[in-house]
Design an enzyme around this catalytic site. Sequence first.
Site, short mmCIF file in Angstrom:
data_model
loop_
_atom_site.label_atom_id
_atom_site.label_comp_id
_atom_site.label_asym_id
_atom_site.label_seq_id
_atom_site.Cartn_x
_atom_site.Cartn_y
_atom_site.Cartn_z
N ARG A 242 0.86 -1.18 0.00
CA ARG A 242 0.00 0.00 0.00
C ARG A 242 0.89 1.23 0.00
NH1 ARG A 242 -3.33 -3.04 -1.45
NH2 ARG A 242 -5.47 -3.35 -0.64
N GLU A 271 -2.90 8.18 -4.08
CA GLU A 271 -3.33 7.25 -5.12
C GLU A 271 -4.78 7.53 -5.48
OE1 GLU A 271 -4.05 2.51 -5.53
OE2 GLU A 271 -2.07 3.09 -4.78
N HIS A 290 -1.55 0.36 -9.92
CA HIS A 290 -2.22 -0.61 -9.04
C HIS A 290 -2.84 -1.74 -9.87
CE1 HIS A 290 -4.00 -0.89 -4.73
NE2 HIS A 290 -3.77 -2.09 -5.23
#
Length: 329
Positions: A242, A271, A290
């Site tokens: 993450r 993000e 991602h």
Amino acid sequence: MTDATAARRTSGAAVGVAGAGDATAIAVLPEASPELVAAVERAGGVVGPLDDRTRGLVWSGSSGADALVAALERAPGIEWVQLPWAGIDPFAGVLPRFRGDGRVWTSGKGVYSAPVAEHALALTLAAMRRLPRRARATEWRRDGSARTLYAADVVVLGAGGIASELLHLLAPFGVRATVVRRSDVPLAGAERTVTLDRLGEAAAGADVLVVAAALTEETRGVVDASVLAALAPGAVVVNVGRGPIIDTDALLAALEAGHLGGAGLDVTDPEPLPAGHPLWRSPDCVITPHVADALETTPALLAARVERNVRAFLGDGEYLGLVDLDAGY
């Protein structure tokens, strides 16, 4: 909650399944994808709308935490919830309110281990071989700045399925691997395992740092300037966990100063990474949006987990990917 209900919630015994007065057992929301509906039915579950007969909820992930809370409030009889991702941090703001309510929570932990580990290896090799810089080149220029993964000192932050699979992929390179996790319980493929408070010590002189941990209050920002400075000059940093686990400003500073040889990021903080962010312009940074688990086979991987956990809900076997709401993963 009665003793009988508590027993069902911990054992996974069926409630409202086929043959039990046509009661609906499991809702697949917010979108009833064909793959997940089929998985529930293969396992013997009954799929239906969200109502007071619903006892299981498979959350498909296309809506956020507030929508999940609304669903649980609408159907308070739900005893098992399947979340779609390995990390539960998108729901971190609401899950604490459900602590101790007797529900079983499961996630996608381990479902995406193979594709994400493969992506981590690809990012590692790309960064060590200076592919980000060379992919942007517009003229033929040779240099000897690339590094090899063979016999490298590698630190892996995290000890879940991704870390285990990555260690398996790294084995042919003969790396010396250190795993950093909450406990010092050994992990197959690692020469040593240390606790999170020893991350700086583990990073000292390492050639590669791979972040594959869940985002919790313990891990948020743990890869800071001091950890990056401890890495060997020219080391590479890879993040498939993450984004907020790494201090973005510290990472940028280490790249710009030339201390790091490169970075491979599938997750970022913030993000999505905004257009014009300095990371996009860093010549030694490769960024993927991602997508480490974004393969044609991904829906089938989640469907297999759902099928297994529906069987557990119906009393056949154990749940996979159990969530600890206190630990945050």
